[in-house]
Motif scaffolding. Sequence first.
Motif, PDB file in Angstrom:
ATOM      1  N   ILE A 111     -35.643  34.597  14.819  1.00 29.23           N
ATOM      2  CA  ILE A 111     -35.808  33.767  13.895  1.00 29.23           C
ATOM      3  C   ILE A 111     -36.542  34.231  13.445  1.00 29.23           C
ATOM      4  O   ILE A 111     -37.366  33.854  13.094  1.00 29.23           O
ATOM      5  CB  ILE A 111     -35.783  32.677  14.417  1.00 29.23           C
ATOM      6  N   LYS A 112     -36.259  34.623  12.144  1.00 25.70           N
ATOM      7  CA  LYS A 112     -36.880  35.489  10.737  1.00 25.70           C
ATOM      8  C   LYS A 112     -37.061  34.971   9.319  1.00 25.70           C
ATOM      9  O   LYS A 112     -35.915  34.705   8.608  1.00 25.70           O
ATOM     10  CB  LYS A 112     -36.066  37.194  11.005  1.00 25.70           C
ATOM     11  N   SER A 113     -38.082  34.423   8.934  1.00 30.92           N
ATOM     12  CA  SER A 113     -38.596  34.307   8.081  1.00 30.92           C
ATOM     13  C   SER A 113     -39.618  34.219   7.293  1.00 30.92           C
ATOM     14  O   SER A 113     -40.789  34.808   8.403  1.00 30.92           O
ATOM     15  CB  SER A 113     -38.269  32.593   7.877  1.00 30.92           C
ATOM     16  N   THR A 114     -40.109  33.584   6.033  1.00 32.24           N
ATOM     17  CA  THR A 114     -41.222  34.143   5.371  1.00 32.24           C
ATOM     18  C   THR A 114     -42.544  33.238   6.349  1.00 32.24           C
ATOM     19  O   THR A 114     -43.817  33.462   5.897  1.00 32.24           O
ATOM     20  CB  THR A 114     -41.612  33.862   4.107  1.00 32.24           C
ATOM     21  N   GLU A 115     -42.115  32.029   7.494  1.00 33.08           N
ATOM     22  CA  GLU A 115     -43.098  31.197   7.860  1.00 33.08           C
ATOM     23  C   GLU A 115     -43.366  31.476   9.591  1.00 33.08           C
ATOM     24  O   GLU A 115     -43.978  31.033  10.091  1.00 33.08           O
ATOM     25  CB  GLU A 115     -42.693  30.230   7.928  1.00 33.08           C
ATOM     26  N   GLY A 116     -42.600  33.367   9.779  1.00 34.43           N
ATOM     27  CA  GLY A 116     -42.853  34.051  10.807  1.00 34.43           C
ATOM     28  C   GLY A 116     -41.849  34.255  11.512  1.00 34.43           C
ATOM     29  O   GLY A 116     -40.760  33.472  11.355  1.00 34.43           O
ATOM     30  N   ASN A 117     -41.972  35.336  12.495  1.00 28.10           N
ATOM     31  CA  ASN A 117     -40.249  35.374  13.100  1.00 28.10           C
ATOM     32  C   ASN A 117     -40.939  34.659  14.179  1.00 28.10           C
ATOM     33  O   ASN A 117     -41.960  34.986  15.379  1.00 28.10           O
ATOM     34  CB  ASN A 117     -40.674  37.292  13.351  1.00 28.10           C
ATOM     35  N   ALA A 118     -40.392  33.750  14.541  1.00 27.60           N
ATOM     36  CA  ALA A 118     -40.167  33.292  15.685  1.00 27.60           C
ATOM     37  C   ALA A 118     -39.042  33.601  17.568  1.00 27.60           C
ATOM     38  O   ALA A 118     -37.455  34.058  17.088  1.00 27.60           O
ATOM     39  CB  ALA A 118     -39.666  31.900  15.802  1.00 27.60           C
ATOM     40  N   TYR A 119     -39.114  33.843  17.502  1.00 24.48           N
ATOM     41  CA  TYR A 119     -38.697  34.266  19.243  1.00 24.48           C
ATOM     42  C   TYR A 119     -38.054  33.231  20.418  1.00 24.48           C
ATOM     43  O   TYR A 119     -39.062  32.026  20.742  1.00 24.48           O
ATOM     44  CB  TYR A 119     -39.203  34.852  20.464  1.00 24.48           C
ATOM     45  N   PHE A 120     -36.364  32.422  20.033  1.00 27.56           N
ATOM     46  CA  PHE A 120     -36.118  31.462  21.141  1.00 27.56           C
ATOM     47  C   PHE A 120     -35.421  32.389  22.029  1.00 27.56           C
ATOM     48  O   PHE A 120     -34.411  32.142  22.201  1.00 27.56           O
ATOM     49  CB  PHE A 120     -35.761  30.155  20.258  1.00 27.56           C
ATOM     50  N   ALA A 121     -35.776  31.776  22.937  1.00 26.48           N
ATOM     51  CA  ALA A 121     -35.741  32.936  24.523  1.00 26.48           C
ATOM     52  C   ALA A 121     -34.313  32.339  25.328  1.00 26.48           C
ATOM     53  O   ALA A 121     -33.823  33.261  25.304  1.00 26.48           O
ATOM     54  CB  ALA A 121     -36.857  32.631  25.561  1.00 26.48           C
ATOM     55  N   GLY A 122     -33.906  30.617  24.797  1.00 22.46           N
ATOM     56  CA  GLY A 122     -33.115  29.803  25.221  1.00 22.46           C
ATOM     57  C   GLY A 122     -33.427  29.719  27.161  1.00 22.46           C
ATOM     58  O   GLY A 122     -34.967  30.341  27.524  1.00 22.46           O
TER      59      GLY A 122
END
Length: 225
Positions: free
Chosen positions: A127-138
């Motif tokens: 999940i890419k945004s200006t608030e950081g790229n977050a990895y949601f692993a499932g």
Amino acid sequence: MKVTNLGHACFHLEIGGVNIVTDPFMSPNPNCSIDPMDVKCDWMLITHGHGDHVTDAVAIANNTGCKVVANYEVANWLINQGVKNVHHLNHGGSVTTEFGAVKMVNAVHSSSFEDGSYAGHPAGFIIKSTEGNAYFAGDTALMYDMKMFGEYENLSQAFLPIGDTFTMGVDDAVIAAKMLQCSQIVGMHYDTFPPITIDKDEALKKFNTNKLELHLPSIGQTIEI
Ligand code: NI
Ligand code: MN
């Protein structure tokens, strides 16, 4: 980003005023007393077809009119139940959003619907945004793809399953965090059912020992990471 734990693998993320909900599973969760109809949602992200990741998807999508991101098979399953605004993705593909973008990536797991029919290959998301790229692993095992995400995705936050039995457990999640080059970890997929009950203090210690921060917000609690 603001992260509210809705239980299991279901989170509400707020990024730049946009509401994102992952793997909606609230009404059957004995630990969650929040009404799915009270959840704000502009984008719903679904990792795979198992019941503990999709049960409230149709109800929330119809209630909010949100856009839904899922793999081809899960997307078609939602469309067949009347859900509008469904974005089909497959692994490696991205969709552009108001807050940035969402990319579908690999997960090592299985995926079927409640009736046993095929639900496509399970996924995670970047999940890419200006608030950081977050990895949601499932739901996933530890896998070497995580090393690649760490090298190329510049991750600020990672949501990792830690409950063991159906996904990786705490020890592998610590290795995952190192491969991801990410110190801010949100734990998920634990304590919902007896086989995935964990010792939370021990989990926190193991991450801490490795100079990693494990966040375990209680259900309904919001944290900023
Ligand atoms: Ni699963
Ligand atoms: Mn699951």
